[in-house]
Design an enzyme around this catalytic site. Structure first.
Site, PDB file in Angstrom:
ATOM      1  N   LYS A 237       0.849  -1.192   0.000  1.00 18.78           N
ATOM      2  CA  LYS A 237       0.000   0.000   0.000  1.00 18.78           C
ATOM      3  C   LYS A 237       0.887   1.244   0.000  1.00 18.78           C
ATOM      4  O   LYS A 237       1.966   1.234   0.623  1.00 18.78           O
ATOM      5  CB  LYS A 237      -0.892  -0.053   1.255  1.00 18.78           C
ATOM      6  CG  LYS A 237      -1.877   1.087   1.414  1.00 18.78           C
ATOM      7  CD  LYS A 237      -2.754   0.848   2.653  1.00 18.78           C
ATOM      8  CE  LYS A 237      -3.711   1.969   2.950  1.00 18.78           C
ATOM      9  NZ  LYS A 237      -4.547   1.697   4.140  1.00 18.78           N
TER      10      LYS A 237
ATOM     11  N   SER B  92      -9.504   1.876   3.511  1.00 19.02           N
ATOM     12  CA  SER B  92      -8.668   2.637   2.616  1.00 19.02           C
ATOM     13  C   SER B  92      -7.733   1.776   1.767  1.00 19.02           C
ATOM     14  O   SER B  92      -7.217   2.258   0.761  1.00 19.02           O
ATOM     15  CB  SER B  92      -7.836   3.646   3.410  1.00 19.02           C
ATOM     16  OG  SER B  92      -6.988   3.000   4.335  1.00 19.02           O
TER      17      SER B  92
ATOM     18  N   SER C 112      -9.423  -0.713   7.639  1.00 20.25           N
ATOM     19  CA  SER C 112      -8.955  -0.526   6.258  1.00 20.25           C
ATOM     20  C   SER C 112      -8.385  -1.755   5.574  1.00 20.25           C
ATOM     21  O   SER C 112      -8.180  -1.727   4.366  1.00 20.25           O
ATOM     22  CB  SER C 112      -7.905   0.573   6.212  1.00 20.25           C
ATOM     23  OG  SER C 112      -8.550   1.807   6.125  1.00 20.25           O
TER      24      SER C 112
HETATM   25  N1  GLN Z   1     -12.616   4.098   7.341  1.00 20.84           N
HETATM   26  C1  GLN Z   1     -11.869   4.400   8.518  1.00 20.84           C
HETATM   27  C2  GLN Z   1     -11.399   5.826   8.475  1.00 20.84           C
HETATM   28  O1  GLN Z   1     -11.673   6.484   7.542  1.00 20.84           O
HETATM   29  C3  GLN Z   1     -10.722   3.451   8.681  1.00 20.84           C
HETATM   30  C4  GLN Z   1      -9.511   3.803   7.912  1.00 20.84           C
HETATM   31  C5  GLN Z   1      -8.338   2.908   8.192  1.00 20.84           C
HETATM   32  O2  GLN Z   1      -8.465   1.851   8.808  1.00 20.84           O
HETATM   33  N2  GLN Z   1      -7.175   3.393   7.796  1.00 20.84           N
HETATM   34  O3  GLN Z   1     -10.780   6.322   9.362  1.00 20.84           O
END
Ligand code: GLN
Length: 474
Positions: free
Chosen positions: A78, A153, A177
């Protein structure tokens, strides 16, 4: 169907000379090319991957006893994981043309075992988002239905495996994420215990929540990767020194387990009927397999989203203050004063969502509101942790849906931030309490055959049980 969906088989084929690292890399690069429209990669390291594959093929010939435990495994990373001499941008303009000065500990440990890195994957900017639509590179698309999101994400990470452009992907999980995109793309997504894997070289979003995680086709590959990445690290004081067990042995489950599920989760109003039914079916199957299954009262569920968003934005506002146009990446060169340089570089460099979170975090940390928001959220986090500790005195595992719906259409929730935040309802709890959690692909939806995932949680440092059980039920 992917060419390989388990490293065990792939490795055996390499050893039996049925395939080679070079052939594998050629296949994955072809797949990446064919799926360019899905916008999976920010950058593909094609020449480098081909070169490394050749070198590994040579190594097998000349030094077969020296090959690593991940010999020939092709992975993606990532775009928040540092890899020395490679660019890393967190899908943000503010890190435009920034090159990593060192390699993250997690990735280094995999490189030491002979993985091949094919490229860096698209994601929500600074890992903030649940749909991969918040990226300067544009959205990544779900391979099973390109009109839909892959989740976020780590959306690019998920699709990189889903579209068979690599065998496994590294993502990061601050509030779901890794698990949520895994659920939307039909993969195994694993977030280990907080501190199990070093965060050194992972671009920080919210440091007391962030963990590197894996996206794979099978539980064995996740267990093997976590086993090899985990453990103490002198560069990260929060990396745990608890002994790393041999997760990849996947011990048999030969005693009845105490399994719980949250009544409040199954009664959650926006949970789709289909996912509710499949969750109940999965729960019943565990009972039939001889485990004790009980529902648990968890009235704190309604507080997990506000607590998560107060604390993570507070931490983000502090972590992201280092991106000031002076030391890293993008700088607005048109300015005359230092104040303007900060202001313009940060205004143009960050996306709207990231700026909103920085401002929200700065607000909850400000002198007048600190106690009302930040301190209060910390207290609620403690309550949640205590409650989870108590639950794990009586239960070995908890079952929970991963998402309330299947993957939604691109654009559907982009302009409704509250809906997007609320969609994290089932995934943030493990990050708030530090416990490990895994998404297992359990079924397909009646709608377009899209994936449905199920989460399993265990107590802190109980990865061995979590992996063994997950392997048993998939
Ligand atoms: N959707 C969550 C956020 O926007 C989790 C994101 C993540 O785990 N990096 O914070």
């Amino acid at each position: 169907m992917p060419l390989y969906s388990s490293y065990k088989i792939l490795r055996q084929d390499i050893l039996d000379k049925k395939t080679s690292c070079s052939q594998l890399v050629a296949h994955y690069l072809r797949q990446a090319k064919e799926n360019e429209h899905l916008n999976i990669y920010v950058e593909i390291f094609a020449d480098e991957a081909i070169k490394k594959a050749k070198a590994l093929d040579e190594k097998l010939k000349s030094n077969p006893e020296q090959i690593g435990r991940l010999f020939g495994m092709v992975i993606s990373i990532k775009d928040v994981i540092c890899y020395k001499d490679h660019q890393v941008s967190a899908a943000s303009k503010i890190l435009e043309n920034f090159t990593s000065l060192y390699t993250s500990t997690a990735l280094q440990r995999l490189l030491d075992e002979d993985v091949i890195v094919i490229g860096r994957t698209n994601c929500d900017q600074f890992a903030m988002g649940s749909s991969n639509e918040n990226s300067i590179y544009g959205p990544t698309r779900n391979y099973d239905d390109p009109t839909r999101v892959p989740g976020g994400s780590s959306g690019g990470a998920a699709v990189s495996v889903q579209a068979d452009t690599c065998l496994a992907a590294l993502g990061s999980d601050t509030g779901g994420s890794v698990r949520q995109p895994a659920a939307f793309c039909g993969l195994v997504g694993m977030k280990p215990t907080y501190g199990r894997i070093s965060r050194y070289g992972l671009i920080a979003y919210a440091s007391s929540f962030d963990q590197i995680g894996t996206l794979t086709h099978c539980v064995y590959d996740a267990a093997l990767l976590v086993e090899l990445m985990a453990g103490e690290d002198k560069f990260d004081a929060t990396a745990s020194s608890v002994k790393v067990e041999h997760y990849s042995q996947l011990e048999p489950i030969n005693k009845p387990l105490r399994i719980g599920y949250f009544k409040s989760a199954l009664e959650y109003p926006s949970l789709s009927q289909e996912i509710k039914d499949k969750t109940l079916h999965f729960i019943q199957a565990q009972e039939q397999a001889g485990h004790t299954v009980e529902s648990i009262e968890f009235p704190l569920l309604e507080y997990v989203i506000p607590t998560y968003y107060v604390l993570t934005t507070a931490e983000a506002s502090s972590n992201l203050s280092r991106f000031d146009g002076v030391r890293f990446g993008f700088r607005d060169a048109s300015v005359k004063s230092l104040d303007d340089l900060y202001r313009k570089s940060r205004t143009d460099g960050f996306s709207e969502e990231v700026k909103k979170r920085i401002m929200l975090g700065t607000f909850v940390l400000s002198a007048d509101y600190y106690d009302a928001y930040y301190t209060k959220a910390q207290k609620v986090r403690q309550l949640i942790k205590k409650r989870m500790n108590h639950i794990f005195e009586h239960f070995d595992l908890i079952i929970m849906p991963t998402t309330a719906s299947i993957a939604w259409e691109i654009g559907h929730a982009k302009d409704d931030p509250m809906a997007m935040y609320l969609s994290d309802i089932f995934t943030v709890l493990p990050n708030l309490s530090g416990i490990p959690a895994i998404n297992l692909p359990i079924d397909k939806s009646g709608i377009n055959g899209l994936a449905i995932g199920m989460q399993v949680f265990s107590n802190i440092n109980e990865e061995n049980l979590l992996f063994s059980f997950s392997n048993h039920v998939t």
